[in-house]
Design an enzyme around this catalytic site. Structure first.
Site, PDB file in Angstrom:
ATOM      1  N   TYR A  56       0.850  -1.188   0.000  1.00 47.60           N
ATOM      2  CA  TYR A  56       0.000   0.000   0.000  1.00 47.60           C
ATOM      3  C   TYR A  56       0.885   1.238   0.000  1.00 47.60           C
ATOM      4  CZ  TYR A  56      -3.576  -3.340   1.663  1.00 47.60           C
ATOM      5  OH  TYR A  56      -4.417  -4.423   1.816  1.00 47.60           O
ATOM      6  N   PRO A 204     -15.942  -5.364   3.501  1.00 50.72           N
ATOM      7  CA  PRO A 204     -17.245  -5.818   3.993  1.00 50.72           C
ATOM      8  C   PRO A 204     -18.379  -4.898   3.578  1.00 50.72           C
ATOM      9  CG  PRO A 204     -16.038  -4.761   5.762  1.00 50.72           C
ATOM     10  CD  PRO A 204     -15.087  -4.868   4.606  1.00 50.72           C
ATOM     11  N   ARG A 207     -16.629  -2.406  -1.130  1.00 52.62           N
ATOM     12  CA  ARG A 207     -15.825  -1.273  -1.591  1.00 52.62           C
ATOM     13  C   ARG A 207     -16.608   0.035  -1.548  1.00 52.62           C
ATOM     14  NH1 ARG A 207     -13.832  -5.604  -4.056  1.00 52.62           N
ATOM     15  NH2 ARG A 207     -11.616  -5.906  -3.695  1.00 52.62           N
ATOM     16  N   GLY A 208     -17.528   0.112  -0.607  1.00 54.88           N
ATOM     17  CA  GLY A 208     -18.249   1.351  -0.360  1.00 54.88           C
ATOM     18  C   GLY A 208     -19.637   1.407  -0.927  1.00 54.88           C
TER      19      GLY A 208
END
Length: 328
Positions: A56, A204, A207-208
């Site tokens: 990341y 969860p 992805r929004g």
């Protein structure tokens, strides 16, 4: 505030974790101080299970997390990952599970994080060119050396999980799981439950999309979710999937919570061995997510959600390219 805790095998963590990825890359613009503030607020709220990875940034997210937990290391259950190898310029070198890389990646992560051990160290993706026994064997050596406390896998198939666990106990499997992604229920979930391995669902909230905040044109152009890599969030597939989100929103309204809280509560209700790690880079969304812990779902609620979002109703694959996912 006291957040409830759950067990991932022999590791005690907060029942809700925090995915830190978006603070550094992939989901549009970033602000390091905003990310640090979000992590520190999470710790204040008792959300102490933090998830990062060396890729990341690349590399910068571990540095950000390290800054944020300075002086508070003993409060944190710190998880990071290796295996998706990248250059400093962000270019990708592929998946690497070689024992030599396991050792060097761990040392580099420890240095960036500014800690003397990692609580949960995952192989981020399975390297099909290296026997899993060799990779996990090297990871087990890190445990023996005191650099790592517990081992995890991410996006591993049932046979891989069994072989890994036979080499060294695996504490947790991280994989995508939400109302919109449920294929792991067939073989993966029964396998890890048989072996006593905990589940850490990433994305969860789909992805929004399950928060209700994503519609056509709402994401920044620099947000990777606008690319063909995420088919569900683009074009006609997005329109179709937003119909499902509207159904979730209606149930949430009846429950007196937000759609995102309802979606998180659904994941939390799948078992005490399930610890979702919704990601956010903003305090207000963190606080909203923590509110999901107060949403109690009845059998009727769960049935209503099953009817609202049938398992196979979501349009589009979860990734445009699934070649990096271990298919066993």
């Amino acid at each position: 505030m006291t957040t409830p805790q759950r067990q991932l095998r022999d590791l005690t963590v907060s029942a809700l974790g925090l995915g830190c990825m978006g603070m550094s890359e992939f989901y549009g613009s970033t602000d390091e101080q905003q990310g640090i503030d979000t992590i520190r607020r999470a710790l204040d709220l008792g959300v102490t299970f933090l998830d990062t990875a060396d890729m990341y940034g690349p590399f910068t997210n571990e540095q950000l997390v390290g800054k944020a937990i300075g002086g508070r290391r003993d409060e944190v259950q710190l998880a990071t990952k290796f295996g998706n190898q990248r250059n400093p310029d962000g270019s990708r070198l592929g998946i690497n599970g070689s024992p030599e890389y396991v050792r060097s990646a761990c040392d580099a992560s420890l240095q960036r994080l500014g800690v003397d051990h990692i609580d949960l160290y995952y192989q981020h993706r399975v390297d099909q060119s290296v026997p899993i026994e060799e990779t996990v064997g090297a990871m087990g050596e890190l445990v023996a050396a005191g650099k790592v406390r517990h081992l995890g896998l991410s996006e591993a198939a049932p046979d891989t999980i069994r072989r890994a666990h036979a080499t060294h106990p695996i504490t947790a499997l991280q994989t995508e799981y939400s109302l919109f992604t449920r294929d792991l229920e067939d073989e993966i979930l029964p396998t890890i439950r048989e072996l006593g391995i905990g589940l850490v669902p990433y994305s969860p909230l789909g992805r929004g999309i399950l928060t209700g905040a994503i519609t056509q044109g709402t994401l920044e152009a620099s947000d990777s979710r606008t690319s063909a890599y995420f088919p569900r969030l683009n074009g006609e597939a997005l329109d179709a999937n937003l119909v499902l989100v509207d159904r979730v929103r209606a149930i949430a309204s009846d429950k007196g919570c937000t759609p995102g809280q309802l979606a998180l509560a659904w994941v939390l209700a799948q078992g005490d061995d399930v610890v979702p790690i919704p990601g956010t880079k903003r305090v207000k969304y963190l606080e909203e997510n923590v509110g999901a812990l107060d949403v109690q779902l009845t059998a009727e609620d769960l049935a209503a959600l099953a009817n609202a979002v049938p398992r196979d109703a979501v349009v589009g694959a979860r990734y445009g390219d699934m070649s990096h996912i271990d298919a066993g």
